[in-house]
Design a protein around this motif. Sequence first.
Motif, short mmCIF file in Angstrom:
data_model
loop_
_atom_site.label_atom_id
_atom_site.label_comp_id
_atom_site.label_asym_id
_atom_site.label_seq_id
_atom_site.Cartn_x
_atom_site.Cartn_y
_atom_site.Cartn_z
N LEU A 337 -3.78 0.90 4.84
CA LEU A 337 -3.20 0.62 3.52
C LEU A 337 -3.74 1.60 2.47
CD1 LEU A 337 -2.83 -3.09 2.41
CD2 LEU A 337 -1.06 -1.36 2.73
N ARG A 338 -4.91 2.16 2.73
CA ARG A 338 -5.50 3.12 1.77
C ARG A 338 -4.86 4.50 1.86
NH1 ARG A 338 -10.63 1.89 -0.33
NH2 ARG A 338 -11.06 4.11 -0.46
N ASN A 370 5.28 -11.53 -2.79
CA ASN A 370 4.69 -11.57 -4.14
C ASN A 370 4.18 -10.20 -4.57
OD1 ASN A 370 5.21 -14.23 -4.36
ND2 ASN A 370 3.13 -14.93 -3.86
N TYR A 371 3.50 -9.50 -3.65
CA TYR A 371 2.96 -8.19 -4.00
C TYR A 371 4.08 -7.18 -4.25
CZ TYR A 371 -1.99 -9.25 -3.41
OH TYR A 371 -3.26 -9.74 -3.58
N ILE A 372 5.18 -7.31 -3.53
CA ILE A 372 6.31 -6.40 -3.76
C ILE A 372 6.92 -6.71 -5.13
CG2 ILE A 372 8.66 -5.79 -3.00
CD1 ILE A 372 7.64 -6.15 -0.08
N LYS A 373 7.08 -8.01 -5.42
CA LYS A 373 7.68 -8.41 -6.71
C LYS A 373 6.83 -7.94 -7.89
CE LYS A 373 10.22 -12.61 -5.80
NZ LYS A 373 10.00 -14.04 -5.67
N THR A 374 5.50 -7.97 -7.73
CA THR A 374 4.62 -7.58 -8.85
C THR A 374 4.37 -6.06 -8.88
OG1 THR A 374 2.76 -8.21 -7.45
CG2 THR A 374 3.40 -9.77 -9.18
N TYR A 378 4.81 -1.71 -1.47
CA TYR A 378 6.15 -1.17 -1.25
C TYR A 378 6.42 -1.27 0.24
CZ TYR A 378 9.61 2.63 -0.87
OH TYR A 378 10.71 3.38 -0.60
N LYS A 379 7.62 -1.73 0.59
CA LYS A 379 7.94 -1.83 2.02
C LYS A 379 9.14 -0.96 2.32
CE LYS A 379 8.58 -5.26 5.64
NZ LYS A 379 9.92 -5.65 6.02
N HIS A 380 8.95 -0.06 3.25
CA HIS A 380 10.07 0.78 3.68
C HIS A 380 10.18 0.62 5.18
CE1 HIS A 380 12.86 4.06 3.95
NE2 HIS A 380 12.09 4.69 4.82
N GLN A 381 11.34 0.12 5.63
CA GLN A 381 11.52 -0.24 7.04
C GLN A 381 10.34 -1.11 7.47
OE1 GLN A 381 12.30 3.62 8.76
NE2 GLN A 381 14.42 3.55 8.08
N ASN A 382 9.54 -0.62 8.42
CA ASN A 382 8.46 -1.50 8.90
C ASN A 382 7.09 -1.14 8.35
OD1 ASN A 382 8.90 -3.78 10.36
ND2 ASN A 382 9.51 -2.66 12.21
N THR A 383 7.07 -0.32 7.31
CA THR A 383 5.78 0.18 6.82
C THR A 383 5.47 -0.33 5.42
OG1 THR A 383 6.11 2.15 8.14
CG2 THR A 383 4.44 2.29 6.43
N LEU A 384 4.24 -0.82 5.25
CA LEU A 384 3.77 -1.27 3.94
C LEU A 384 2.87 -0.19 3.34
CD1 LEU A 384 2.63 -4.91 4.81
CD2 LEU A 384 4.67 -4.26 3.50
N THR A 385 3.15 0.18 2.10
CA THR A 385 2.24 1.12 1.41
C THR A 385 1.95 0.58 0.02
OG1 THR A 385 4.24 2.39 0.93
CG2 THR A 385 2.73 3.37 2.49
N GLY A 390 -0.80 -0.54 -7.17
CA GLY A 390 -1.47 -1.28 -6.10
C GLY A 390 -2.77 -0.64 -5.64
N LYS A 391 -2.88 0.69 -5.84
CA LYS A 391 -4.10 1.39 -5.40
C LYS A 391 -5.35 0.88 -6.11
CE LYS A 391 -1.66 5.54 -4.03
NZ LYS A 391 -1.08 6.78 -4.53
N PHE A 392 -5.16 0.32 -7.30
CA PHE A 392 -6.31 -0.23 -8.03
C PHE A 392 -6.84 -1.51 -7.36
CE2 PHE A 392 -4.21 2.36 -11.16
CZ PHE A 392 -5.24 2.91 -11.89
#
Length: 404
Positions: A337-338, A370-374, A378-385, A390-392
């Motif tokens: 995730l980092r 919830n994290y996507i809404k806030t 970010y979710k693209h296909q099967n990957t969460l970034t 969010g980096k904070f």
Amino acid sequence: MPLFPFGVRGFSNFIMAGLYIHIPFCKQACFYCDFHFSTNLSAKMELIKAICQEIYLQKDYFQQNTPQKTLQSIYFGGGTPSLLSENELLMIFEAIYANFDVAKDAEITLEANPDDLSLETLQMLRKTPINRLSIGVQSFHNAHLQASNRAHNAQEAQTSIKQAQDIGFQRLSIDLMYAFPTENHSHKILENDLKQAVSMQVTHISAYCLTIEPKTVFGKRLERNLMKEIDEDFAADQFDILINTLHTHAYEQYEISNFCQNGHYAVHNTNYWRGEPYLGVGASAHSFNGDSRQFNVSNNQKYIKGITESTKNTIHCAEIEVLSAKDKINEYILTTLRTIWGCDIEKINNITTKNNLVDFQEINYQTITNYIKTGLLYKHQNTLTLTNKGKFFADKIASDLFFV
Ligand code: SF4
């Protein structure tokens, strides 16, 4: 969005191994540092002999679990590896090449402090297999360097970078530190540090937030109310400046603390983040073979004694922690995730299916939504970034997604 460029240990047959060598000596103790090191150099040769012996004892470390053991990266960290003489470096290289296959294009990094990088030392280093330097600059501001008891000044930092580039070290990284307390929370010093780094055309920058650890001089000062906690809002503002400034100058933030130009990713550290196996030798070094982690004792004398008494089958100075399927998934989430390559849910599903664990998306559906809404994830296909915002909160978001 770039794709994750390599396989991930446990998910792919493509194995890249790394070797880390810990050199636990420093000229003087920086006031913020809680790494393992000693300022007494009298046992240096004894310790190097023990490191060479451990390289021999651990020569089959990767073969236990992987089909091949070619080293794609070697990393001298510390402590201060630039305190090693030519003879000491060559002793270690001799042990490495006698016991491991090293890829022709392997990245071989030495952490170095500016005050050690005289022209003579740089010329010596160019004769060794080392092809990348990671210079501990921290700041180009003398007051900050003095306040943290660094052994170099700003001029030495600039000269060491320039001379290293001139002598042919194309792969060069510098460490910078931000969130150092300033009068009126001014950002001028950080802005100047970044300006200097960019103007010197450094292709890789690792930037770390100052943290105050309990056993350090800063930690003791904090305990006695002689120093204030790092202000979180100030640190967040500095992180923001860091990201924006480097982004403006075409640096890619490929991991939360790491930035590079033109794809100059650090091979060794990228391997950590993608879960590849690595062997760490020396006091306090860690190793990872995909199934377990091994931790060497953080004491030079105990390490030397332990290695003297060890055999290939039993290393007497290390503790081993076998990782469960949940541990592997959690580590994968935390590290990937980092990075810009993010966390591939499909790869987590491979582990959950094999180990009869509940489905990752099913248990985390609400958290992810919830994290996507806030705007943090970010979710693209099967990957969460992570998004920039969010980096904070990277560690908090990762731990909310953990299997418990
Ligand atoms: S920051 Fe580096 S040079 Fe300073 S004490 Fe720690 S390991 Fe040694």
